[in-house]
Design a protein around this motif. Structure first.
Motif, short mmCIF file in Angstrom:
data_model
loop_
_atom_site.label_atom_id
_atom_site.label_comp_id
_atom_site.label_asym_id
_atom_site.label_seq_id
_atom_site.Cartn_x
_atom_site.Cartn_y
_atom_site.Cartn_z
N PRO A 120 -30.29 -9.92 -11.16
CA PRO A 120 -31.56 -11.13 -11.24
C PRO A 120 -30.78 -12.39 -11.63
CG PRO A 120 -31.95 -9.07 -12.36
CD PRO A 120 -30.58 -8.81 -12.00
N VAL A 121 -29.53 -12.25 -12.50
CA VAL A 121 -29.08 -13.57 -12.84
C VAL A 121 -28.69 -14.28 -11.75
CG1 VAL A 121 -26.84 -12.52 -12.94
CG2 VAL A 121 -27.40 -14.65 -14.48
N LEU A 122 -28.19 -13.91 -10.44
CA LEU A 122 -27.91 -14.61 -9.37
C LEU A 122 -29.04 -15.29 -8.77
CD1 LEU A 122 -25.66 -12.10 -7.49
CD2 LEU A 122 -24.87 -13.98 -9.19
N LYS A 123 -30.30 -14.74 -8.70
CA LYS A 123 -31.34 -15.56 -8.35
C LYS A 123 -31.59 -16.78 -8.91
CE LYS A 123 -35.95 -14.65 -6.68
NZ LYS A 123 -37.06 -13.73 -6.20
N ASP A 124 -31.41 -16.66 -10.55
CA ASP A 124 -31.66 -17.73 -11.35
C ASP A 124 -30.67 -18.82 -11.36
OD1 ASP A 124 -33.94 -16.34 -12.44
OD2 ASP A 124 -32.84 -15.44 -13.93
N MET A 125 -29.64 -18.58 -10.81
CA MET A 125 -28.43 -19.46 -10.63
C MET A 125 -28.09 -19.91 -9.16
SD MET A 125 -25.94 -18.10 -13.44
CE MET A 125 -26.44 -18.07 -15.28
N LEU A 126 -28.83 -19.85 -8.27
CA LEU A 126 -28.44 -19.92 -6.82
C LEU A 126 -27.85 -21.37 -6.59
CD1 LEU A 126 -31.61 -18.28 -4.83
CD2 LEU A 126 -29.10 -17.64 -4.96
N GLN A 127 -28.32 -22.35 -7.40
CA GLN A 127 -27.63 -23.71 -6.81
C GLN A 127 -26.60 -24.17 -7.97
OE1 GLN A 127 -28.40 -25.03 -4.12
NE2 GLN A 127 -30.04 -23.26 -3.95
N ARG A 128 -26.19 -22.91 -8.73
CA ARG A 128 -25.02 -23.49 -9.43
C ARG A 128 -23.71 -23.28 -8.84
NH1 ARG A 128 -25.30 -21.58 -15.71
NH2 ARG A 128 -27.22 -22.61 -15.55
N ARG A 129 -22.78 -23.83 -9.21
CA ARG A 129 -21.35 -23.60 -8.37
C ARG A 129 -20.85 -22.32 -9.08
NH1 ARG A 129 -17.61 -28.83 -8.35
NH2 ARG A 129 -17.74 -28.46 -10.57
N GLY A 130 -20.13 -21.45 -8.13
CA GLY A 130 -19.40 -20.45 -8.49
C GLY A 130 -18.66 -20.43 -9.81
N GLY A 131 -17.96 -21.53 -9.42
CA GLY A 131 -16.93 -21.77 -10.80
C GLY A 131 -17.41 -21.98 -12.22
N ASP A 132 -18.77 -22.21 -12.30
CA ASP A 132 -19.23 -22.49 -13.59
C ASP A 132 -20.06 -21.29 -14.02
OD1 ASP A 132 -18.59 -25.33 -13.18
OD2 ASP A 132 -20.65 -25.70 -12.15
N LEU A 133 -19.91 -20.11 -13.37
CA LEU A 133 -20.32 -18.85 -13.93
C LEU A 133 -19.39 -18.63 -14.92
CD1 LEU A 133 -21.85 -17.33 -10.65
CD2 LEU A 133 -22.90 -19.05 -12.30
N SER A 134 -19.89 -17.48 -15.81
CA SER A 134 -19.20 -16.82 -16.62
C SER A 134 -18.04 -15.73 -15.83
CB SER A 134 -19.72 -15.89 -17.81
OG SER A 134 -20.67 -15.09 -16.98
N GLY A 135 -17.44 -15.14 -16.49
CA GLY A 135 -16.43 -13.98 -15.77
C GLY A 135 -17.47 -12.71 -15.32
N GLY A 136 -18.31 -12.50 -16.17
CA GLY A 136 -19.39 -11.33 -15.85
C GLY A 136 -20.12 -11.80 -14.69
N GLN A 137 -20.74 -12.94 -14.73
CA GLN A 137 -21.60 -13.29 -13.79
C GLN A 137 -20.78 -13.67 -12.34
OE1 GLN A 137 -22.97 -17.10 -15.62
NE2 GLN A 137 -24.71 -15.92 -16.57
N GLN A 138 -19.49 -14.21 -12.35
CA GLN A 138 -18.88 -14.05 -11.21
C GLN A 138 -18.31 -12.79 -10.58
OE1 GLN A 138 -15.07 -16.50 -11.84
NE2 GLN A 138 -16.16 -18.18 -12.42
N GLN A 139 -18.24 -11.67 -11.57
CA GLN A 139 -18.17 -10.46 -10.78
C GLN A 139 -19.43 -9.95 -10.19
OE1 GLN A 139 -16.09 -8.04 -9.53
NE2 GLN A 139 -14.96 -7.85 -11.10
N GLN A 140 -20.67 -10.27 -10.87
CA GLN A 140 -21.70 -9.69 -10.28
C GLN A 140 -21.91 -10.53 -8.70
OE1 GLN A 140 -25.26 -9.16 -13.03
NE2 GLN A 140 -23.74 -10.22 -14.37
N LEU A 141 -21.63 -11.83 -8.77
CA LEU A 141 -21.42 -12.64 -7.40
C LEU A 141 -20.67 -11.99 -6.44
CD1 LEU A 141 -22.48 -15.02 -5.74
CD2 LEU A 141 -20.49 -16.32 -6.96
N ALA A 142 -19.50 -11.47 -6.94
CA ALA A 142 -18.37 -11.24 -5.94
C ALA A 142 -19.07 -9.49 -5.53
CB ALA A 142 -17.07 -10.66 -6.72
N ILE A 143 -19.50 -8.61 -6.22
CA ILE A 143 -20.11 -7.51 -5.88
C ILE A 143 -21.42 -7.79 -4.60
CG2 ILE A 143 -21.29 -5.51 -6.39
CD1 ILE A 143 -19.83 -5.39 -9.10
N GLY A 144 -22.17 -8.91 -5.12
CA GLY A 144 -23.29 -9.32 -4.44
C GLY A 144 -23.01 -9.56 -3.15
N ARG A 145 -21.86 -10.43 -2.97
CA ARG A 145 -21.30 -11.09 -1.55
C ARG A 145 -21.14 -9.73 -0.89
NH1 ARG A 145 -16.16 -14.79 -2.46
NH2 ARG A 145 -15.25 -12.58 -3.13
N ALA A 146 -20.11 -9.04 -1.38
CA ALA A 146 -19.64 -7.68 -0.44
C ALA A 146 -20.86 -6.94 -0.02
CB ALA A 146 -18.77 -7.04 -1.51
#
Length: 231
Positions: A120-146
């Motif tokens: 759910p955090v990804l939906k709340d941050m769709l327009q935020r740049r990937g580099g501005d996310l925390s490490g945990g959020q970036q990992q969730q983004l990486a899994i979501g991308r896969a």
């Protein structure tokens, strides 16, 4: 689903993988384990076509993919989350997710809704740049991308590395959901033994580029842990 047989790989004159075998059954989570430097990431990169192999076979759904380029492996249904996540820091969350869409077999141009249900955090941050996310959020983004490519198998290289404990627990729960509810096959490299025991059905131990033990996760006993995992 995935069968690696007699795989050999070299870095220059250094022989890194030695006649390595690996079986990843369909619909299960298999954890690849071993101390640092034993060849775990090298094996994953060979499976994904990022490193050349000297000889041996890599069969995915009964097709030998060892000679296919990396670009041709993802569309077969293999999602990959590399160590360190490797998201695009200057692109938005939505742009990072949409990068995987061309590899979908159905040519859909829409990010699947279930990815936002998982994260759910990804939906709340769709327009935020990937580099501005925390490490945990970036990992969730990486899994979501896969997952955007609609994979049949998901490969994760140390997804808990550098992640806060609460997010580690969330990632573990998500891996089990993908495995048990969706039937996704998972190949996981993981150093944290409690996490591996929680999420994996099977294990494969590597030592100096060779497979030294494999079996159902309950068969990973203290003798094997002491011999091949403890530092």
């Amino acid at each position: 689903m995935l069968s690696v047989k007699k795989l050999n790989q070299f870095y220059g004159q250094s022989h890194t993988l030695w006649d390595l075998d690996l079986e990843v059954p369909t619909g299960e989570c298999t954890c690849l384990m071993g101390r640092n430097g034993v060849g775990k990431t090298t094996l994953l990169e060979c499976i994904m076509g990022l490193l050349p192999v000297k000889d041996g076979s890599i069969e995915y759904q009964n097709q030998n993919i060892a000679t296919l380029s990396a670009e041709r492996r993802a569309p077969l249904g293999i999602g990959y989350v590399p160590q360190g996540r490797q998201i695009f820091p200057l692109l938005t969350v939505e742009e990072n997710l949409r990068i995987g869409l061309p590899a979908r077999s159905d040519r859909s141009n829409k990010v699947p809704d279930y990815i936002y249900d998982l994260f759910p955090v990804l939906k709340d941050m769709l327009q935020r740049r990937g580099g501005d996310l925390s490490g945990g959020q970036q990992q969730q983004l990486a899994i979501g991308r896969a997952l955007v490519i609609d994979p049949k198998m998901l490969i994760l290289d140390e997804p808990t590395e550098g992640i806060q404990p609460n997010v580690v627990a969330e990632i573990g729960d998500i891996i089990r959901r993908l495995d048990q509810e969706i039937g996704l096959t998972v190949l996981l490299v993981e150093q944290k033994l409690p996490f591996a025991r929680k999420v994996a059905d099977r294990f494969c131990l590597l030592d100096r580029g060779r497979q030294v033990a494999t079996g159902a996760m309950p068969e990973l006993n203290e003798e094997l842990v002491k011999q091949y995992l403890t530092v």
